[in-house]
Design an enzyme around this catalytic site. Structure first.
Site, PDB file in Angstrom:
ATOM      1  N   TYR A   1      -5.354  18.653 -10.097  1.00  0.00           N
ATOM      2  CA  TYR A   1      -5.633  17.482  -9.250  1.00  0.00           C
ATOM      3  C   TYR A   1      -6.753  16.642  -9.875  1.00  0.00           C
ATOM      4  CZ  TYR A   1      -7.608  14.775  -5.407  1.00  0.00           C
ATOM      5  OH  TYR A   1      -8.117  13.752  -4.642  1.00  0.00           O
TER       6      TYR A   1
ATOM      7  N   ILE B   1       0.826  -1.208   0.000  1.00  0.00           N
ATOM      8  CA  ILE B   1       0.000   0.000   0.000  1.00  0.00           C
ATOM      9  C   ILE B   1       0.858   1.255   0.000  1.00  0.00           C
ATOM     10  CG2 ILE B   1      -0.289  -0.071   2.539  1.00  0.00           C
ATOM     11  CD1 ILE B   1      -3.135   1.111   2.056  1.00  0.00           C
ATOM     12  N   THR B   2       0.462   2.246  -0.792  1.00  0.00           N
ATOM     13  CA  THR B   2       1.071   3.584  -0.732  1.00  0.00           C
ATOM     14  C   THR B   2       0.101   4.514  -0.010  1.00  0.00           C
ATOM     15  OG1 THR B   2       0.154   4.510  -2.786  1.00  0.00           O
ATOM     16  CG2 THR B   2       2.133   3.141  -2.996  1.00  0.00           C
ATOM     17  N   GLY B   3       0.636   5.554   0.601  1.00  0.00           N
ATOM     18  CA  GLY B   3      -0.237   6.463   1.358  1.00  0.00           C
ATOM     19  C   GLY B   3      -0.849   5.770   2.559  1.00  0.00           C
TER      20      GLY B   3
ATOM     21  N   SER C   1      -1.240   7.753   6.590  1.00  0.00           N
ATOM     22  CA  SER C   1      -2.190   8.818   6.928  1.00  0.00           C
ATOM     23  C   SER C   1      -3.556   8.475   6.343  1.00  0.00           C
ATOM     24  CB  SER C   1      -1.686  10.134   6.323  1.00  0.00           C
ATOM     25  OG  SER C   1      -2.561  11.189   6.622  1.00  0.00           O
ATOM     26  N   GLY C   2      -4.587   9.151   6.826  1.00  0.00           N
ATOM     27  CA  GLY C   2      -5.891   9.154   6.177  1.00  0.00           C
ATOM     28  C   GLY C   2      -6.493   7.790   5.901  1.00  0.00           C
TER      29      GLY C   2
HETATM   30  N1  LIG Z   1      -9.707  13.211   1.540  1.00  0.00           N
HETATM   31  C1  LIG Z   1     -10.582  13.277   0.556  1.00  0.00           C
HETATM   32  O1  LIG Z   1     -11.645  13.943   0.657  1.00  0.00           O
HETATM   33  C2  LIG Z   1     -10.345  12.539  -0.736  1.00  0.00           C
HETATM   34  C3  LIG Z   1     -11.379  12.533  -1.692  1.00  0.00           C
HETATM   35  C4  LIG Z   1     -11.182  11.838  -2.880  1.00  0.00           C
HETATM   36  C5  LIG Z   1      -9.981  11.172  -3.099  1.00  0.00           C
HETATM   37  N2  LIG Z   1      -8.990  11.209  -2.161  1.00  0.00           N
HETATM   38  C6  LIG Z   1      -7.737  10.485  -2.450  1.00  0.00           C
HETATM   39  O2  LIG Z   1      -7.455   9.618  -1.381  1.00  0.00           O
HETATM   40  C7  LIG Z   1      -6.051   9.304  -1.380  1.00  0.00           C
HETATM   41  C8  LIG Z   1      -5.531   9.341   0.048  1.00  0.00           C
HETATM   42  O3  LIG Z   1      -5.655  10.649   0.537  1.00  0.00           O
HETATM   43  P1  LIG Z   1      -6.106  11.002   2.038  1.00  0.00           P
HETATM   44  O4  LIG Z   1      -7.375  11.763   1.927  1.00  0.00           O
HETATM   45  O5  LIG Z   1      -6.032   9.807   2.905  1.00  0.00           O
HETATM   46  O6  LIG Z   1      -4.974  12.106   2.372  1.00  0.00           O
HETATM   47  P2  LIG Z   1      -3.732  12.183   3.385  1.00  0.00           P
HETATM   48  O7  LIG Z   1      -4.190  11.953   4.776  1.00  0.00           O
HETATM   49  O8  LIG Z   1      -3.082  13.473   3.031  1.00  0.00           O
HETATM   50  O9  LIG Z   1      -2.800  10.958   2.935  1.00  0.00           O
HETATM   51  C9  LIG Z   1      -1.998  11.014   1.782  1.00  0.00           C
HETATM   52  C10 LIG Z   1      -0.958   9.911   1.860  1.00  0.00           C
HETATM   53  O10 LIG Z   1      -0.140   9.955   0.662  1.00  0.00           O
HETATM   54  C11 LIG Z   1       1.234   9.995   1.065  1.00  0.00           C
HETATM   55  N3  LIG Z   1       2.030  10.708   0.069  1.00  0.00           N
HETATM   56  C12 LIG Z   1       1.756  11.908  -0.495  1.00  0.00           C
HETATM   57  N4  LIG Z   1       2.749  12.261  -1.344  1.00  0.00           N
HETATM   58  C13 LIG Z   1       3.663  11.260  -1.311  1.00  0.00           C
HETATM   59  C14 LIG Z   1       4.910  11.053  -1.943  1.00  0.00           C
HETATM   60  N5  LIG Z   1       5.439  11.963  -2.784  1.00  0.00           N
HETATM   61  N6  LIG Z   1       5.578   9.912  -1.681  1.00  0.00           N
HETATM   62  C15 LIG Z   1       5.089   8.997  -0.828  1.00  0.00           C
HETATM   63  N7  LIG Z   1       3.907   9.136  -0.189  1.00  0.00           N
HETATM   64  C16 LIG Z   1       3.213  10.267  -0.418  1.00  0.00           C
HETATM   65  C17 LIG Z   1       1.217  10.718   2.405  1.00  0.00           C
HETATM   66  O11 LIG Z   1       2.422  10.492   3.114  1.00  0.00           O
HETATM   67  P3  LIG Z   1       2.793  11.366   4.457  1.00  0.00           P
HETATM   68  O12 LIG Z   1       2.102  10.679   5.593  1.00  0.00           O
HETATM   69  O13 LIG Z   1       4.282  11.270   4.497  1.00  0.00           O
HETATM   70  O14 LIG Z   1       2.281  12.764   4.224  1.00  0.00           O
HETATM   71  C18 LIG Z   1      -0.002  10.066   3.044  1.00  0.00           C
HETATM   72  O15 LIG Z   1       0.318   8.791   3.558  1.00  0.00           O
HETATM   73  C19 LIG Z   1      -5.407  10.303  -2.343  1.00  0.00           C
HETATM   74  O16 LIG Z   1      -5.102   9.642  -3.555  1.00  0.00           O
HETATM   75  C20 LIG Z   1      -6.492  11.342  -2.579  1.00  0.00           C
HETATM   76  O17 LIG Z   1      -6.393  11.937  -3.858  1.00  0.00           O
HETATM   77  C21 LIG Z   1      -9.153  11.869  -0.969  1.00  0.00           C
END
Ligand SMILES: NC(=O)c1ccc[n+]([C@@H]2O[C@H](COP(=O)([O-])OP(=O)(O)OC[C@H]3O[C@@H](n4cnc5c(N)ncnc54)[C@H](OP(=O)(O)O)[C@@H]3O)[C@@H](O)[C@H]2O)c1
Length: 281
Positions: free
Chosen positions: A164, A8-10, A13-14
């Site tokens: 985005y 898994i990537t990401g 967090s979240g």
């Molecule tokens: N939140 C929303 O409302 C929403 C809605 C639709 C889609 N999404 C999608 O859901 C996915 C997860 O996002 P989230 O909402 O859970 O946000 P988040 O809490 O900001 O988590 C983002 C994750 O991606 C990692 N990441 C970002 N840039 C990276 C890089 N260059 N190299 C390695 N890891 C990296 C972050 O690592 P760090 O912990 O080091 O920062 C973190 O683990 C994303 O693809 C986002 O587009 C989110």
């Protein structure tokens, strides 16, 4: 999920972190790809708490760089003979245009290129575990987007949310083309919209939009646990074992925009991406 290997990537967090914890709780062994050693160690601790017997692993990489993504894919491929599930979930949004040292616009590089290159690098290990799954986190934000093949790096008229949204359209088109190319191999590829979720997402994007997102999250966003449900469902449910090429929301197939169902665009995006990555398509 007992005995299954989930990359898994990401996952630091979240929704990725909650999904990783849930899958660890079901008995899966997690392989995290993370950029920050301290955040990775904190997530590992949480995973160990779910089942101390599993030997979860972390590999460090900045997924905005093709060189790092290739390197980490090779490292994982060398360590894991079989991968049951790959979750491409790391993503970000940037208020101003930035270009990586490799010449790609940062949103495109992080949100699309890393999905493509990581899957490419782990494909043999996924096929070795077939039936296996690739899950790509996309977004309903794709609804605002169309692709401009003459400007995939958004060098003209940069607006953070639009760029985005385009990267999330790329996630859906990429999933469709991966599913088409993988038909008959036992590798299924699906993508999802998690909902508008109260994560750290966009908190550090900068600009007015980041402020609006932070304020809106307080009022409208669903919990991180709720937002992770579709990710967990696609990774673990037997109901979707034979489904491929679909877009899900709230654990159900959903219909993305016409632009996201354009198979000619999906093919062209694959070819352009492979060219940028220096691969033959
Ligand atoms: N939140 C929303 O409302 C929403 C809605 C639709 C889609 N999404 C999608 O859901 C996915 C997860 O996002 P989230 O909402 O859970 O946000 P988040 O809490 O900001 O988590 C983002 C994750 O991606 C990692 N990441 C970002 N840039 C990276 C890089 N260059 N190299 C390695 N890891 C990296 C972050 O690592 P760090 O912990 O080091 O920062 C973190 O683990 C994303 O693809 C986002 O587009 C989110």
């Amino acid at each position: 999920m007992r005995g299954k290997v989930v990359v898994i990537t990401g996952g630091t967090s979240g929704i990725g972190e909650v999904a990783a914890e849930a899958l660890a709780g079901m008995g899966a062994r997690l392989v995290l790809i993370a950029r920050d050693p301290a955040r990775a160690e904190a997530t590992l601790e949480r995973l160990r708490a779910k089942g101390p017997q599993a030997t979860h692993r972390v590999h460090l990489a900045d997924l905005s760089l093709m060189s790092e993504t290739r390197r980490v894919a090779a490292e994982i491929a060398a360590a894991e003979p079989r991968i049951d599930v790959l979750i491409n979930n790391a993503g970000a949004m940037f208020g101003t245009r930035r270009v990586t040292p490799e010449g790609l616009e940062l949103t495109f590089a992080t949100n699309h290129m890393s999905y493509f290159l990581l899957t490419h690098g782990l494909r043999e290990r996924l096929l070795a575990a077939a039936p296996s799954r690739v899950i790509n986190t996309a977004s309903a934000a794709h609804r605002r987007a169309t692709l401009d093949f003459d400007d995939l790096q958004s060098s003209r008229n940069y607006r953070g949310f639009m760029v985005y949204s385009r990267s999330k359209l790329c996630n859906i088109l990429y999933t469709r083309e991966l599913a088409r190319r993988s038909a008959g191999t036992g590798l299924a590829a699906n993508c999802l919209h998690p909902g508008f979720v109260a994560t750290r997402f966009a908190d550090a994007s900068g600009g007015l939009f980041s402020w609006v997102v932070r304020a809106s999250k307080k009022v409208f966003a669903i919990s991180v646990e709720k937002g992770a449900e579709t990710l967990i469902y696609l990774a673990s449910s037997p109901e979707v074992a034979t489904v491929s090429g679909a877009y899900f929301h709230e654990c159900r197939p959903a219909t993305p925009t016409r632009a996201a169902q354009d198979d000619a665009a999906a093919r062209r995006l694959w070819e352009e991406t492979a060219r940028l990555a220096g691969l033959r398509s």
